[in-house]
Every structure is written in structure tokens, then in C-alpha cells.
Design an enzyme around this catalytic site. Structure first.
Site, short mmCIF file in Angstrom:
data_model
loop_
_atom_site.label_atom_id
_atom_site.label_comp_id
_atom_site.label_asym_id
_atom_site.label_seq_id
_atom_site.Cartn_x
_atom_site.Cartn_y
_atom_site.Cartn_z
CG HIS A 153 12.37 -1.69 13.33
ND1 HIS A 153 12.92 -1.16 12.20
CD2 HIS A 153 11.03 -1.69 13.09
CE1 HIS A 153 11.99 -0.86 11.32
NE2 HIS A 153 10.84 -1.17 11.83
CD GLU A 205 7.84 0.00 6.36
OE1 GLU A 205 8.22 -0.91 7.11
OE2 GLU A 205 7.88 1.20 6.68
CG HIS A 265 8.29 5.28 9.04
ND1 HIS A 265 6.94 5.50 8.97
CD2 HIS A 265 8.48 4.05 8.54
CE1 HIS A 265 6.34 4.43 8.46
NE2 HIS A 265 7.25 3.55 8.17
CG HIS A 315 10.66 -4.41 10.19
ND1 HIS A 315 11.32 -3.66 9.24
CD2 HIS A 315 9.47 -3.77 10.39
CE1 HIS A 315 10.58 -2.63 8.89
NE2 HIS A 315 9.43 -2.67 9.56
CG HIS A 334 4.18 -2.92 8.37
ND1 HIS A 334 4.01 -1.92 9.29
CD2 HIS A 334 5.52 -3.07 8.23
CE1 HIS A 334 5.20 -1.48 9.69
NE2 HIS A 334 6.14 -2.17 9.06
CE1 TYR A 371 4.44 0.84 7.32
CE2 TYR A 371 2.94 2.54 8.06
CZ TYR A 371 4.02 1.72 8.29
OH TYR A 371 4.68 1.78 9.50
#
Lengths: 311, 311, 311, 311
Positions: C201, C267, C248, C154, C216, C257
């Protein structure tokens, strides 16, 4: 020194039926580093986290199995002292000259009552790891080269007179008994896990009528994840698995038992108990070894191959 | 014995500003087992894989820090021998009577040149683990009770005269130097990782002007996964994290540094190098400690708190 | 089809300041497979578990950042339908001819209100994975080549008009809102995690005054262990880390990151929630994003770079 | 919506021979949360990461097996549409009134050609997870309560007419075929892994002469480490293991197959491929299923129980 006398498993010489096949297995699939070959044609290898010149020596022979298992001792003085004590205990000892194994000093060899050749030595060339010794690197691609064990960790040997072996290793060689299994309906210790460190074990024995037999040579992995990865790589190369992935109740280590092309069993092992000489050994009954998950936590059963297939 | 003399870190007495708060932290969040309280109000705790009666002792006091760090030695004879050798080396020793700490024999205490109270003792009651000692169980819910470290593993102490500490621990107490850091543009060893076993370290020191300071008490976790889980549980309880999760280049262990409610730093630690007294120590420069990732592999920098925040 | 319309993130074109340096980073350190170069000099790469021809395209340019982000849609019919619906929603669309990107069909491009170029396409050549498509192999050394992410997963994009972006992605493009953050003392959604699948996501947005910015590009790792290994490899190659390893709170994924040599953040990500369109989105307050661990579970704080450093 | 139609496996009703024994297994050993009991005595449970009211329903009966498998669909409109399409395809459908299952809306049930009762429903009460829906917590002790799977993930069903099942699931219900196995020396697909999402699979079928049989109900674990921990807990409770821990070549997931007290097989499963409807399915031969490691990567063999033991 708090850690003195016998320090660690230093080398094993494994007999393979075909040297090229053996080298392919241990170097290319296991991913050990080849660090030398000698005039006799023996091939020397080691895991990525080992600092000495080698730990695994392959010798081509007509039958598989273990030629000898050598322990590194603290120094020459210790070597001489232990040689005398082994003789006092009643075993003949033999000196193998320095250089017989590459980069290795004089070795004291003796046959223990189980029929295995055990060696002590005080010198093997320090070669360092691929990470380096000063401000070491955080990663080397050797850590992912094949199965990539950190080190040769221990071996499990099969033979008679396990009671005498226990006496020798604990009274003379300074090991402590970490765990043991008693025979069915008996107090007789039929299997021993012995440590000269606070590892789960450095050598182990199971009682067996035939002397001098090898059950497995074990290689240490960082984690259960790495044991699973080892299974993937074994599968990719048609390495035949015996047991696992599972956990041993004994030692609490993660494990896969599998066979090299010559039929020698090897293990990829992770974790394992921390042991100390002042703590009572963990006691397993024969039922505990089988149904109690001592051998195989997930399946809680004796696997027939565990008791019968050795080289 | 191959593992003899000083065997292992046995206990630390930690000062907490509020006992209930301290117990909540170490028992309920860390998940240590409370095994006793004594007449002075001290609380005794241990990790799920420890076999002795306790390893962590909490004492309420006006300021945080470490009262003393005790090592289990092999037996009474060793205790007497080491007491004499410590005196010969030049330190005064004191005998603390058996029973002063619950279930613990007589202790020999001495202040080392860094200003810390170190103790040796030969007896602490064996209590066993929740898995049991005969045909042990494969699982106990204690293994998932809070952060659930396996054991108290080591401590890092700050104080002066690190050179003398090195001499004492290696010449008298039988430790080997596993890793060290030299001060900037210098050959002087300013930080020491010392082992009496083949663990990555059993005690460590960093040079510091103020004597007798505690940098952190460390708890051992089975895996990186468990270190991450520890971070989740810390977050759920508002435990303040200092550094990590990351890997130390020094020891190669996984780590989180965090603070208890009194401001004592503790660590959840996994993995770590296997060390031996015959292998040369790993040498880190001052730059290696910071930019070289000795402290923090992921971030390769010195964290200011590492050098300044102690109790 | 239950999974229809927009299927997955298909490609991103990343601007790098020096192509050789960029290729070294993404191919040799990240370990992506280089699958082609085109006449314009762009370099095409992909993760070991990707089946399409490529996912990452590097273009040398004067400034870093993202040229465009393309989604694979189910088929030509879907492409035409979505083009019409995007136009109806009020955006101009542009057709980029087949072959402009290697092995890729015609693309429909439009600039969304945050200032990013989004593309849809129905065709990219199926190339298969190194494990194969029939009786696939259990292991390939590509799985350990450098950091070795499984796939481009993503991207997180920064720009204005996040409310309109939400409307477009949910009403027109068929995404569901998986998690969001409201601005301080407000009900306004300032950050969106959007999925067209049941992944945590597939694209995310944070409100930002400057349009078209990249926070990112994310690569998927199998496990927390592999995220830690990624940190080791980053350190070995002096890749600069921004945040992590940590978890997270948002998505519950493991994360690091870090920055590529041009300053683009990337990431390495593992795990992450499973999401569905019928479940209410997880709601984070601004405090939840910072002190609540939405960004960094271990440290529970806002990192300034998170809000300020974009390309 | 990109994810539309049939969304996910929603519930299975499992027959157990003794309800208390079944509840002990699924609630206390597996660690599922009991969320209700109904007037018929059925017990409702779910994994810690599930948001709907329940996923597992236990019903006491004379023989073990599966009563029905229900899928959550996007909404009432979808339910009506799919009901009509299932009828058009040739199956009779039945409406089960809302409330027949606790907190569940009206269900459309039909018997598919393999003899299984499949259900669709559009409503089940959202109950949320123990982490909460707003600024969710990073940890709950429910995550370590027993084996503690995240969710009911899928089931593998045995029965005839697998070709017709494939047609129904792909043409009517919107699933895509992720992987399949062809029968020996044949192109006939004898085993199907079907997904309505981008999970490795949401339901699977193996051809079998007897209709309506259950091979296993699967529970999702975060990692290989957690699969190993599941084995430890199974062993602690004498749960009988069939296969594993190992990896399936099919799906690449980590796995243990084991039996509940009634003889229903269940799985603890981790990882698994990410699948998409536009990618060609992975094709396994019959030899690939066995010797190729499709079933068991480590052992690369067919296990007889895989083909013969169902409920």
C-alpha cells in the site's frame, strides 16, 4: 561445575605484516574494540559481546600466521592440574609470567604435536560488555560498528600428528570430538572439530605436512543476515573473500572465509550445531567433506584453497 | 571433560487434560516427532535436532503442570556421585527403575525446595537426527514440519525457597548462575537463570508461594525469522499467545510465550547469551525486569500474566 | 509508462511539539539523514535508500499531527491533468509555489473528504543515495545509523467519508484497492489500503468521526531481523511502543507501532504483499481485523489504541 | 491507473529434456504447485503467493531453453493498443487463440530483436492463493513445500540488438530502465534491467551473439534466510549451483543461480531495489559488473559461466 576445566578460547596472537594495516582491518573493518597496546607494540582487541579484556592480539612480524592460541581455564587449581597432566602426557610446558599479555595472568604454554603453541591461563581482567552488567542496555552502537562480530569463536589449525592432538585434547584437556573427517579410503581421522563446551567447536585441526599452520580464526555473528551484511562490508573495503557466503555441512554454520591484509584467513560464522560429550561425533568421509557439502553445502565441492592456503 | 556432570535438560513430563488434544498440539502444530507411547498411555516426542529418543513426555491428568524435569548426566558414576551429594545436601532421593520411561535408564528423583521433582539419569537411547550421523544430509522436511523447534531447551519453574534452589544447583549440581533478578528494594534474588552448559540457561526459577509450579517449557528456534514463522503457525491453529514476539532483555533471546490446550505455557525461543561459570552473573533489579525490558524489550513493562499464570 | 500518474509517497509534514526533541527522535534515534532546514525552521529528513532530497518534514506546532501528505507524480503534464481531474471530481485545489518546500517544485494541494491535505508535485531534487549512482557501493554506515529505515513508505490516516476517499483515489488518482475491512455486520468498507504501485500500500484510511487525523507514518525496513533491531533501539532510547513486533495479517508485513515524543505514531514495517490493480482486493471482516489477526497475527485481537489514539 | 499497461511477468514456457524429471524439479524440489496439464502434455505450475492459474509452463523438447515469456496487461483495450504500437514500431505480431494455454485468454506474440518470443495477454483465470481471499489465513504448509518461492519474478535473456530491445520496452511497452551495464571502454549499454512496476526488475537482457537465449528464470524468496534454506534443499537433491548464495550489486538482491536437470539456469532471489521511472537508472561499468560486485558482491569478480552458459 558442569562446565569446568578448559572453559573457552580466550586469545589468539596473530602475526600481521604491517601493524597499521592490521589494525585498520580488525578494528575499523571488522569493528573489534581496541582495548590496549603494550610496550612491545602489540594491539589488543575484542568483539562487542566479549566480557574479558581482549581476545585478539596483533603482532607485527615478517610472516603471517598464529603465534599462540590460549584457553581460559576455570581457576588456578585447574591450571596447575592441567599443566601436570600435559607434562605427564609427555609435553614440555613453559610458564609465561603474568602481565606478559596485558591484563592476563600467568600462562602455561606447550607445543602440541601439530606444531602449535597452545596456552592455558586462569586470569584475564573482566571488563564487561558495552551493554553493561546490571540492568543491561538492549542496544549499543558497537553492535553495528563494522562487521561487528560478537566474539572470537574458534580457530582451525593445520599440522601433522592429528591423532596425537586428538588424544591430548580429549584425554587430557577434556574436549569432546564433535565432528571429524576420515581420509580417502581410510578410517584415519584427518580433520577434527573439538569442543570444550556445547558449542559446535572451540578448536579444529586438519592434517597437514607443515607444522604450526593457521587455516583461519573465526568470529561469531548472530545470524545468516549478519553474515550477508559482513560480505557487504568486506566488499566495501576490498576484503578478499575465499569461500561463501554458504553453509558448512560440518557444524551446519553459516560462513564466509576471507583474508586479512597479511594473508591470514578469517571467518564470519553463525549458528552451528549444539554438541555434547555423550553424543557420538558426526562422521564425515573425504567425499562428504567435498561433494557431500561438509565444506560448502551450496557448492558441494572441495575448494582447492581449503587444503593449500594457510599461514 | 570440560563439559561434565549434569550435561543437559533431557526430558520433561507435562500433564495435559486431554491426550489427543495434547498430541495434536505438540506433534501436529509444534511439529515434534512422536517417537513412542508406553503402556501407561504416555506419548513421547522430540525436536528435529535432538539425538536422544525423546525429550517431551505427555501424560493425561486432571490438572495441567509438570510432573518432573530430568537432566542427562555424563555417566553412571556421575549419577551415583550426584545422588550421594544430593542426599548429603539434605534431600531424599528415589530410584525410578530403568524402563519406567521408554528407552531410559534408571533415574534418581528428588523434590527440590521449590517443590519440583527433578531427576538425573545417565542413559537414554541415542536415536539420531533425521539428517543422519554419517555425511549428514543438509535438509530434512522435518525441519519445516509445523513450528519445528530444534529441541526442548529449558523450563522456567515457580515455587518457594529459591535461595535454597540456588545453593543446590550451584553447589551440588554444578550449574552456574547466568542472570538473576532481585526483589523490589532488596538484594534477595527472586529469579534465577541457571546453566550447566554455556547456553543462556538450562533451567530457571522465579519465587512463588505455591510449590511445584510450571511457568513454561521452552523450545529452541534457529532465528528470529523462525520465531515469527512460529507466530504465524500459532495463529493458523488458534494457539493463544501470552507475550511476544519480542526479545527478553534477560538472555537477549527472541521469544513468544503461548499456551497449549491444557493451559501449560510454552515458549519458542531463539538466540540467547553465551554464558560461562567464571563470568559474573548479569544482575537485574525488579524495575529492570519490568520497565528495564528484562521480560519484554519492546514493551518494557511487567506483564501481569508473567507473575500470576502458572500450572 | 506502465508505472505512471501518481508514482509514490513523496513527503509528509509532521507537526512536533518541540523541534529539538523531534529532530532528536527522527534524526538520531530513527537515523534519518537531515538534508536541510528552511527559513520557517522546518527540518527535512529522509531514509538511506531514498534518492529525492527529503521525505519527512518536521514543523514545530502546538499540536501533533500531519500537515499534509504529498505524492510525486510522473511529470508536469500529469500534474496539470490530475489537478483538472480532481477539480472535476469536485474538490478545490490550490497551487503552492515552487520552493515553499526546499528543493521541491510547485505543489497542487486539495483537502480530501476525510479532511486531509493531499498534495501532488512533479519535481523534487534528485540527491542520490549514499551508495552512489554509478558502480554503487555495497554498504554505507548510514544503513546502520540508528533504526535506519530504507524509506518513508506510507501513512495511515483517520477521518470520515472513506467511501468518497475510495472513489477519489481509485477513479481519479489511479490507485487500486489492495485490501479493505468491512464494518461489523455490514458491507461498508471502513478501512482501505490503497496502492499506486505494486507495494502492499502507499496510503491507507480508517473511518473515524474526526477529520484529518494521523494514525501513523510508516518507515520501511529490509527484514524481520531489522524490525527486531528497531525494537532494541527504541528500548535503548525509551521510545514508547504501541503494538509489536508482530505481523499484520493485512499486508502480511512485519511491524512495530510506536510513538514519537509528540505522540505521533510511527511504524517500522517490513515485507508486505505485492499487489496489482487487476487482482481482487483482499477482503477482511471486522472480526478478521481483530480476532482474525488482520491487525496483529500473533495476538489476534483488536488493540483499543488502534481505534482511538490518533493525532 | 498509476500501474497500468503491462502489469507483470505472467508466464514463461520452459523447455525440458525430460518432462518427469522437469516436473520433479519444479514441483517436488522447488515446491511449485502443479495446477494443470494440457492435451499437448505441458505441465502448469505456480508459486504459493501467485493468484493467477499458473506462471511456469514446462514443455518436453529436444533442447532446453525458453519458448516464450508472457506479460499480463491491464485489459483487452490495452492488449489491442499495445499490439498496434508494437506493429507500428516494426514488429510482426501473431494472435494465439484463447485456451492454447490453459485458463489463458488470447495472446499477442512477437519476436523482439534479441530473438525472444514475447507475449502479451489480458486474461488468466484468477485462482487465488492457499491463504484465501477473505480473512486470509496467516500460514499454509505450501509456504514450506520444498524451496517454496513466492512467485515467478523475472527472467534474464541473452541475445543481440539490446539497444533495440531497450527502445521497444521503454518507448512502446512502458518499462523503465532500472539499471544497466556499459560494455568495456564504451557507453554502449550491454545489459539492461527493465521494470514495468517498482520491483527491481521484471525482465533483463544481456547482449549476446546468439539470439533467443535464456540465462535464467527467477523465483522470489521472502528473505536471505529463505535463500540459504533454498541452498540446503538444492544440496539435499543434488541440484547443481552456479553462483551464490551471494548478493548481486545490481538490484541489491540476494541470489543463488543453479541449474534444472535440463541445464536451464534458475535463480532464487530475495529483496532487491525499489525502482521508479522518474529516477535515473543506476549505471554500472563493465568493471563494476565484475570487480565492482555488480554480479557477485562477496566475490567481486566476473564468473565465466555468467557470460557463456545459456540455453
Amino acid at each position: 561445575m558442569a562446565l569446568t576445566g578448559v572453559l573457552r578460547p580466550g586469545h589468539v596472537q596473530i602475526r600481521v605484516l604491517d601493524l597499521d594495516e592490521g589494525v585498520h582491518h580488525y578494528r575499523d573493518i571488522m569493528g573489534l574494540e581496541e582495548t590496549g597496546r603494550d610496550a612491545e607494540g602489540r594491539v589488543y582487541l575484542r568483539g562487542w559481546d566479549e566480557r574479558d579484556h581482549h581476545s585478539i592480539v596483533l603482532r607485527q612480524a615478517d610472516r603471517a600466521g598464529l603465534d599462540f592460541f590460549g584457553f581460559k581455564v576455570a581457576d588456578e587449581h585447574t591450571l596447575n592440574r592441567l599443566e601436570a597432566e600435559v607434562r605427564d602426557w609427555g609435553l614440555a610446558t613453559q610458564r609465561i609470567p603474568a602481565g606478559d599479555l596485558l591484563e592476563t595472568g600467568e600462562r602455561v604454554r606447550f607445543e602440541i604435536p601439530s606444531g602449535h603453541q597452545i596456552e592455558l591461563y586462569a586470569h584475564k581482567t573482566f571488563k564487561g560488555s558495552p551493554l553493561g552488567q546490571k540492568d543491561p542496555a538492549p542496544y549499543s552502537s558497537r553492535m553495528d560498528n563494522g562487521i561487528a562480530p560478537m566474539r572470537f569463536d574458534h580457530a582451525l589449525l593445520y599440522g601433522p600428528n592429528v591423532d596425537k592432538v586428538l588424544d591430548l585434547f580429549t584425554k587430557v584437556l577434556g574436549f569432546h570430538l564433535a565432528e571429524y573427517v576420515t581420509l580417502p579410503d581410510s578410517d584415519v581421522k584427518g580433520a577434527l572439530w573439538l569442543a570444550c563446551s556445547n558449542k559446535a567447536h572451540d578448536i579444529a585441526f586438519v592434517i597437514h605436512p607443515e607444522p604450526g599452520k593457521l587455516h583461519h580464526v573465526s568470529f561469531y555473528m548472530e545470524s545468516i543476515d549478519r553474515v550477508f551484511r559482513a560480505a557487504d562490508i568486506m566488499a566495501a573495503h576490498n576484503v578478499k573473500v575465499d569461500i561463501g557466503p554458504t553453509r558448512h555441512g560440518i557444524t551446519r554454520g553459516g560462513t564466509i572465509y576471507a583474508w586479512d591484509p597479511s594473508g591470514n584467513r578469517f571467518e564470519t560464522f553463525s549458528g552451528g550445531n549444539t554438541t555434547y560429550p555423550d553424543l557420538p561425533p558426526i562422521a564425515w568421509t573425504w567425499e562428504g567433506l567435498g561433494e557431500g557439502g561438509g565444506l560448502d553445502v551450496a557448492h558441494r565441492k572441495m575448494h582447492e584453497t581449503f587444503l593449500t592456503v594457510v599461514t
